[in-house]
Write a protein that holds these residues in place. Structure first.
Motif, PDB file in Angstrom:
ATOM      1  N   UNK A 133       7.263   5.058   6.008  1.00  0.00           N
ATOM      2  CA  UNK A 133       6.826   5.689   4.766  1.00  0.00           C
ATOM      3  C   UNK A 133       7.859   6.698   4.287  1.00  0.00           C
ATOM      4  N   UNK A 134       8.451   7.444   5.211  1.00  0.00           N
ATOM      5  CA  UNK A 134       9.471   8.428   4.864  1.00  0.00           C
ATOM      6  C   UNK A 134      10.686   7.763   4.236  1.00  0.00           C
ATOM      7  N   UNK A 135      11.116   6.657   4.819  1.00  0.00           N
ATOM      8  CA  UNK A 135      12.278   5.934   4.300  1.00  0.00           C
ATOM      9  C   UNK A 135      11.997   5.395   2.905  1.00  0.00           C
ATOM     10  N   UNK A 136      10.835   4.797   2.725  1.00  0.00           N
ATOM     11  CA  UNK A 136      10.471   4.249   1.423  1.00  0.00           C
ATOM     12  C   UNK A 136      10.364   5.357   0.376  1.00  0.00           C
ATOM     13  N   UNK A 137       9.797   6.494   0.771  1.00  0.00           N
ATOM     14  CA  UNK A 137       9.677   7.626  -0.154  1.00  0.00           C
ATOM     15  C   UNK A 137      11.054   8.154  -0.561  1.00  0.00           C
TER      16      UNK A 137
ATOM     17  N   UNK B  93       2.347   7.400  -6.792  1.00  0.00           N
ATOM     18  CA  UNK B  93       1.490   8.488  -7.278  1.00  0.00           C
ATOM     19  C   UNK B  93       2.294   9.779  -7.466  1.00  0.00           C
ATOM     20  N   UNK B  94       3.346   9.921  -6.675  1.00  0.00           N
ATOM     21  CA  UNK B  94       4.156  11.146  -6.709  1.00  0.00           C
ATOM     22  C   UNK B  94       5.313  11.077  -7.697  1.00  0.00           C
ATOM     23  N   UNK B  95       5.698   9.875  -8.100  1.00  0.00           N
ATOM     24  CA  UNK B  95       6.895   9.697  -8.923  1.00  0.00           C
ATOM     25  C   UNK B  95       6.937  10.573 -10.176  1.00  0.00           C
ATOM     26  N   UNK B  96       5.849  10.698 -10.945  1.00  0.00           N
ATOM     27  CA  UNK B  96       5.917  11.516 -12.165  1.00  0.00           C
ATOM     28  C   UNK B  96       6.209  13.000 -11.886  1.00  0.00           C
ATOM     29  N   UNK B  97       5.964  13.444 -10.655  1.00  0.00           N
ATOM     30  CA  UNK B  97       6.122  14.862 -10.318  1.00  0.00           C
ATOM     31  C   UNK B  97       7.481  15.195  -9.713  1.00  0.00           C
ATOM     32  N   UNK B  98       8.266  14.176  -9.410  1.00  0.00           N
ATOM     33  CA  UNK B  98       9.635  14.319  -8.917  1.00  0.00           C
ATOM     34  C   UNK B  98       9.773  15.374  -7.814  1.00  0.00           C
TER      35      UNK B  98
ATOM     36  N   UNK C 146      -0.349  12.955  -1.098  1.00  0.00           N
ATOM     37  CA  UNK C 146      -0.604  11.525  -1.265  1.00  0.00           C
ATOM     38  C   UNK C 146      -0.879  10.921   0.108  1.00  0.00           C
ATOM     39  N   UNK C 147      -2.054  10.343   0.246  1.00  0.00           N
ATOM     40  CA  UNK C 147      -2.492   9.756   1.516  1.00  0.00           C
ATOM     41  C   UNK C 147      -2.851   8.293   1.301  1.00  0.00           C
ATOM     42  N   UNK C 148      -2.480   7.460   2.247  1.00  0.00           N
ATOM     43  CA  UNK C 148      -2.967   6.087   2.274  1.00  0.00           C
ATOM     44  C   UNK C 148      -3.504   5.859   3.690  1.00  0.00           C
ATOM     45  N   UNK C 149      -4.733   5.370   3.772  1.00  0.00           N
ATOM     46  CA  UNK C 149      -5.389   5.274   5.079  1.00  0.00           C
ATOM     47  C   UNK C 149      -6.243   4.013   5.157  1.00  0.00           C
TER      48      UNK C 149
ATOM     49  N   UNK D 158       0.830  -1.201   0.000  1.00  0.00           N
ATOM     50  CA  UNK D 158       0.000   0.000   0.000  1.00  0.00           C
ATOM     51  C   UNK D 158       0.867   1.253   0.000  1.00  0.00           C
ATOM     52  N   UNK D 159       1.904   1.243   0.823  1.00  0.00           N
ATOM     53  CA  UNK D 159       2.806   2.396   0.888  1.00  0.00           C
ATOM     54  C   UNK D 159       3.463   2.657  -0.466  1.00  0.00           C
ATOM     55  N   UNK D 160       3.913   1.597  -1.115  1.00  0.00           N
ATOM     56  CA  UNK D 160       4.580   1.755  -2.409  1.00  0.00           C
ATOM     57  C   UNK D 160       3.644   2.365  -3.452  1.00  0.00           C
TER      58      UNK D 160
END
Length: 243
Positions: A71-75, A52-57, A160-163, A45-47
């Motif tokens: 989540x911060x580390x993965x991001x 969702x943000x990847x295209x916006x760099x 970007x939210x995941x809940x 889910x986190x990935x």
């Protein structure tokens, strides 16, 4: 308007301190419990939320309710930003996050800050992206929290939210109700030794606005666009919004 008063007996002045203490209490077992209780699906889910943000760099990212920093580390690993700040009210959770960041050698990118998410200390337009994983349902005032997240975003920035959410279709709705009211609080109590944390979790999931209603709340908070996607039969929902 969604407010935490709907699901907790805490008085307004006590609420933040009570939630902070609860998460400090379960900090050492938080990661293990999350992964086990979701059968490790939470990693996927986190990935998805980060992709969702990847295209916006985004180069400057704020991770709200960062907890132990997963989540911060993965991001940071997936998006390679210049800086990423993990904000939370629980020092106990963030200290574990700092240790994990140090082990991965991400100290130069990720930092942590104790913040009231309803009154962030950052200037308007400070970040390219704001993220939140499994934390905004704990806000005492969701509307105010989302308004703050929108305020610190640059124009055109993304949220970007995941809940966690409750499934809406048979039979997952019924199965999830049984699981969340029996297995989750009992197992959580055994592992974390906290008698209230995972019962509290169930209540926040059930009370939290989801789907179309959450999209409306995001737009009222100041976002020009907002959308959602249910994951794993609706156990989790992913939201994406643009300022």
């Amino acid at each position: 308007m969604y407010k935490q008063e709907e699901i907790t007996p805490y008085h307004a002045g006590e609420k933040a301190a009570q939630v902070e203490q609860m998460f400090d209490n379960i900090a050492l077992t938080y990661d293990k419990l999350n992964h086990r209780l979701s059968w490790d699906i939470d990693r996927g889910w986190r990935k998805k939320a980060i992709r969702q943000l990847a295209p916006h760099q985004p180069q400057a990212i704020l991770d709200i309710a960062t907890g132990t920093g997963d989540f911060a580390i993965l991001a940071a690993e997936m998006l390679h930003p210049e800086r990423l700040i993990g904000a939370d009210i629980s020092e106990g959770m963030m200290q574990i996050g700092r240790d994990k960041v140090a082990e991965k050698g991400l100290d130069s990118i990720i930092s942590f800050a104790k913040e009231d998410c309803l009154a962030l200390s950052y200037s308007d337009g400070s970040f390219d992206a704001v993220t939140a994983a499994f934390g905004i349902r704990n806000f005492a005032d969701l509307d105010k929290g989302l308004q703050e997240m929108c305020r610190v975003l640059k124009p055109g920035g993304h949220l970007s939210i995941v809940e966690l959410t409750t499934p809406v279709s048979f039979p997952m709705k019924q199965l999830f109700h049984i699981y969340s009211h029996t297995v989750l609080p009992i197992y959580g109590r055994i592992i974390s030794r906290d008698t209230s944390a995972y019962s509290y979790l169930t209540k926040t999931i059930e009370a939290f606005p989801q789907g179309e209603r959450m999209v409306e709340i995001l737009k009222k908070a100041g976002f020009s666009e907002a959308s959602f996607k249910r994951l794993t039969f609706g156990i989790c929902t992913m939201y994406f919004a643009t300022k």
